[in-house]
Design a protein around this motif. Structure first.
Motif, PDB file in Angstrom:
ATOM      1  N   UNK A 165      -1.549 -16.261  -0.036  1.00 43.93           N
ATOM      2  CA  UNK A 165      -0.734 -15.986   1.147  1.00 43.93           C
ATOM      3  C   UNK A 165       0.172 -14.769   0.930  1.00 43.93           C
ATOM      4  N   UNK A 166       0.716 -14.619  -0.293  1.00 37.68           N
ATOM      5  CA  UNK A 166       1.551 -13.463  -0.586  1.00 37.68           C
ATOM      6  C   UNK A 166       0.727 -12.172  -0.543  1.00 37.68           C
ATOM      7  N   UNK A 167      -0.515 -12.219  -1.011  1.00 37.24           N
ATOM      8  CA  UNK A 167      -1.381 -11.038  -0.949  1.00 37.24           C
ATOM      9  C   UNK A 167      -1.647 -10.663   0.509  1.00 37.24           C
ATOM     10  N   UNK A 168      -1.939 -11.663   1.338  1.00 37.14           N
ATOM     11  CA  UNK A 168      -2.194 -11.388   2.757  1.00 37.14           C
ATOM     12  C   UNK A 168      -0.967 -10.783   3.434  1.00 37.14           C
ATOM     13  N   UNK A 169       0.224 -11.317   3.139  1.00 40.67           N
ATOM     14  CA  UNK A 169       1.439 -10.774   3.766  1.00 40.67           C
ATOM     15  C   UNK A 169       1.662  -9.328   3.344  1.00 40.67           C
ATOM     16  N   UNK A 170       1.425  -9.016   2.084  1.00 37.72           N
ATOM     17  CA  UNK A 170       1.620  -7.645   1.618  1.00 37.72           C
ATOM     18  C   UNK A 170       0.641  -6.684   2.270  1.00 37.72           C
ATOM     19  N   UNK A 171      -0.609  -7.117   2.437  1.00 38.72           N
ATOM     20  CA  UNK A 171      -1.627  -6.229   2.986  1.00 38.72           C
ATOM     21  C   UNK A 171      -1.500  -6.047   4.497  1.00 38.72           C
ATOM     22  N   UNK A 172      -0.914  -7.015   5.188  1.00 42.12           N
ATOM     23  CA  UNK A 172      -0.844  -6.938   6.659  1.00 42.12           C
ATOM     24  C   UNK A 172       0.530  -6.532   7.176  1.00 42.12           C
ATOM     25  N   UNK A 173       1.531  -6.366   6.299  1.00 38.03           N
ATOM     26  CA  UNK A 173       2.897  -6.094   6.756  1.00 38.03           C
ATOM     27  C   UNK A 173       3.062  -4.625   7.146  1.00 38.03           C
ATOM     28  N   UNK A 174       3.792  -4.399   8.243  1.00 40.50           N
ATOM     29  CA  UNK A 174       4.246  -3.061   8.665  1.00 40.50           C
ATOM     30  C   UNK A 174       3.100  -2.050   8.684  1.00 40.50           C
ATOM     31  N   UNK A 175       2.056  -2.370   9.409  1.00 45.74           N
ATOM     32  CA  UNK A 175       0.941  -1.436   9.531  1.00 45.74           C
ATOM     33  C   UNK A 175       1.329  -0.278  10.447  1.00 45.74           C
ATOM     34  N   UNK A 176       0.866   0.934  10.165  1.00 40.59           N
ATOM     35  CA  UNK A 176       1.183   2.063  11.040  1.00 40.59           C
ATOM     36  C   UNK A 176       0.510   1.908  12.398  1.00 40.59           C
ATOM     37  N   UNK A 177       1.150   2.493  13.416  1.00 39.07           N
ATOM     38  CA  UNK A 177       0.608   2.373  14.773  1.00 39.07           C
ATOM     39  C   UNK A 177      -0.730   3.092  14.921  1.00 39.07           C
ATOM     40  N   UNK A 178      -0.889   4.234  14.241  1.00 44.38           N
ATOM     41  CA  UNK A 178      -2.119   5.022  14.366  1.00 44.38           C
ATOM     42  C   UNK A 178      -3.055   4.750  13.188  1.00 44.38           C
ATOM     43  N   UNK A 179      -3.308   3.475  12.894  1.00 40.52           N
ATOM     44  CA  UNK A 179      -4.158   3.103  11.772  1.00 40.52           C
ATOM     45  C   UNK A 179      -5.611   3.485  12.074  1.00 40.52           C
ATOM     46  N   UNK A 180      -6.165   4.393  11.276  1.00 45.80           N
ATOM     47  CA  UNK A 180      -7.537   4.858  11.485  1.00 45.80           C
ATOM     48  C   UNK A 180      -8.472   4.406  10.371  1.00 45.80           C
ATOM     49  N   UNK A 181      -7.967   4.266   9.163  1.00 45.64           N
ATOM     50  CA  UNK A 181      -8.802   3.902   8.026  1.00 45.64           C
ATOM     51  C   UNK A 181      -8.194   2.679   7.337  1.00 45.64           C
ATOM     52  N   UNK A 182      -8.461   1.467   7.846  1.00 40.70           N
ATOM     53  CA  UNK A 182      -7.840   0.272   7.249  1.00 40.70           C
ATOM     54  C   UNK A 182      -8.239   0.058   5.790  1.00 40.70           C
ATOM     55  N   UNK A 183      -9.486   0.364   5.420  1.00 35.20           N
ATOM     56  CA  UNK A 183      -9.908   0.147   4.032  1.00 35.20           C
ATOM     57  C   UNK A 183      -9.144   1.061   3.079  1.00 35.20           C
ATOM     58  N   UNK A 184      -8.899   2.316   3.492  1.00 36.08           N
ATOM     59  CA  UNK A 184      -8.137   3.221   2.642  1.00 36.08           C
ATOM     60  C   UNK A 184      -6.700   2.764   2.466  1.00 36.08           C
TER      61      UNK A 184
END
Length: 282
Positions: free
Chosen positions: A209-228
């Motif tokens: 759950x901590x890994x998921x929160x870190x990876x999904x927190x505060x994503x940029x609005x113009x996210x184009x390359x999620x894997x990067x």
């Protein structure tokens, strides 16, 4: 009568001669037909892996499925110690050639499952069944002539073959990120490429759950390359290794002189009796 030249060859060779290099290695290659392993130059000539890690990867890829590659087993097989073997395994894991996950057995104990990738970042091919060794395949029976059948409607084109299932807690975590954040919908190739990074987090004691929160927190609005973005966060925010466990206390011993209990690595006299004996001797 013409003179005989002893240095001349008996007959001319039809094969063209290869010009040998003036320096460096000269290869004398023989084609293998049995007991060989195909190794890519991306591993054999890797610019960042140590020589120990490259050799260990080649050894692991030559082993059959189910072979034990625990640190103690490898250290018993080769002259390098457990520290060198463990460091080489971490190198291979960091570069995607190995993935180690913890799985709970039916008896409740945890076991480490290791997956070896001979070409990281690429999906495996389904192996074709090999014929039995030493046995030639039987020729197919020729069918008897039959009357020409009536033309049937053309079959519908088959859909794409189902990809191999994603396994392991790291792959499951990455494949389910889009359930928390729809913009983090990853391809199967990205999941395989990022899984070793998530495994490193889990091995260092991070809760899923901590890994998921870190990876999904505060994503940029113009996210184009999620894997990067996920690859950057997995590398830049990797938690520190778990602290070493404190050393176990010495076992309880009975003093040979006063019969009192004390902690010590070996049986003998307690500290009080030893100091009294030293004072008397002085």
């Amino acid at each position: 009568m013409a003179p005989t030249h002893l240095s001349a060859p008996s007959r001319a060779s039809s094969a063209p001669r290869r010009t040998a290099p003036r320096s460096g290695v000269l290869h004398v290659n023989v084609r293998h037909t049995t007991r060989y392993t195909v190794v890519g130059n991306h591993l054999a000539q890797h610019e960042k892996l140590s020589l120990m890690a490259i050799g260990l990867a080649v050894h692991i890829q030559s082993l059959p499925d189910g072979a034990c590659i625990a640190i103690k087993a490898l250290a018993a097989r080769f002259p390098e110690g457990e520290i060198c073997v463990a460091a080489a395994l971490r190198e291979l894991e960091a570069h995607g050639y190995l993935a180690r996950t913890k799985e709970r057995l039916p008896n409740g104990r945890l076991a480490t499952r290791t997956v070896s990738y001979n070409r990281p970042g690429h999906l495996p091919l389904e192996p074709e069944p090999d014929p039995e060794p030493g046995r030639r395949p039987e020729p197919e029976a020729q069918p008897e002539p039959q009357p020409a059948p009536r033309p049937s409607p053309a079959p519908k084109p088959a859909g794409p073959a189902a990809p191999p299932a994603l396994r392991g807690p790291a792959a499951s975590l990455l494949a389910g990120l889009h359930l928390r954040e729809p913009r983090l919908l990853l391809s199967e190739r990205d999941v395989h490429r990022l899984a070793p990074g998530v495994t490193a987090w889990l091995d260092r004691g991070a809760h899923p759950d901590a890994v998921c929160r870190t990876l999904t927190a505060s994503l940029p609005d113009d996210l184009k390359h999620p894997a990067g973005l996920l690859a950057h966060r997995l590398a830049a925010l990797l938690p520190p290794p778990l602290p070493a466990k404190p050393p176990a206390p010495d076992p309880l011993q009975n003093c040979d002189r006063c019969d009192r209990a004390f902690r010590g690595p070996e049986p003998g006299a307690c500290p009080g009796c030893r100091s009294t004996h030293e004072e008397c001797a002085a």
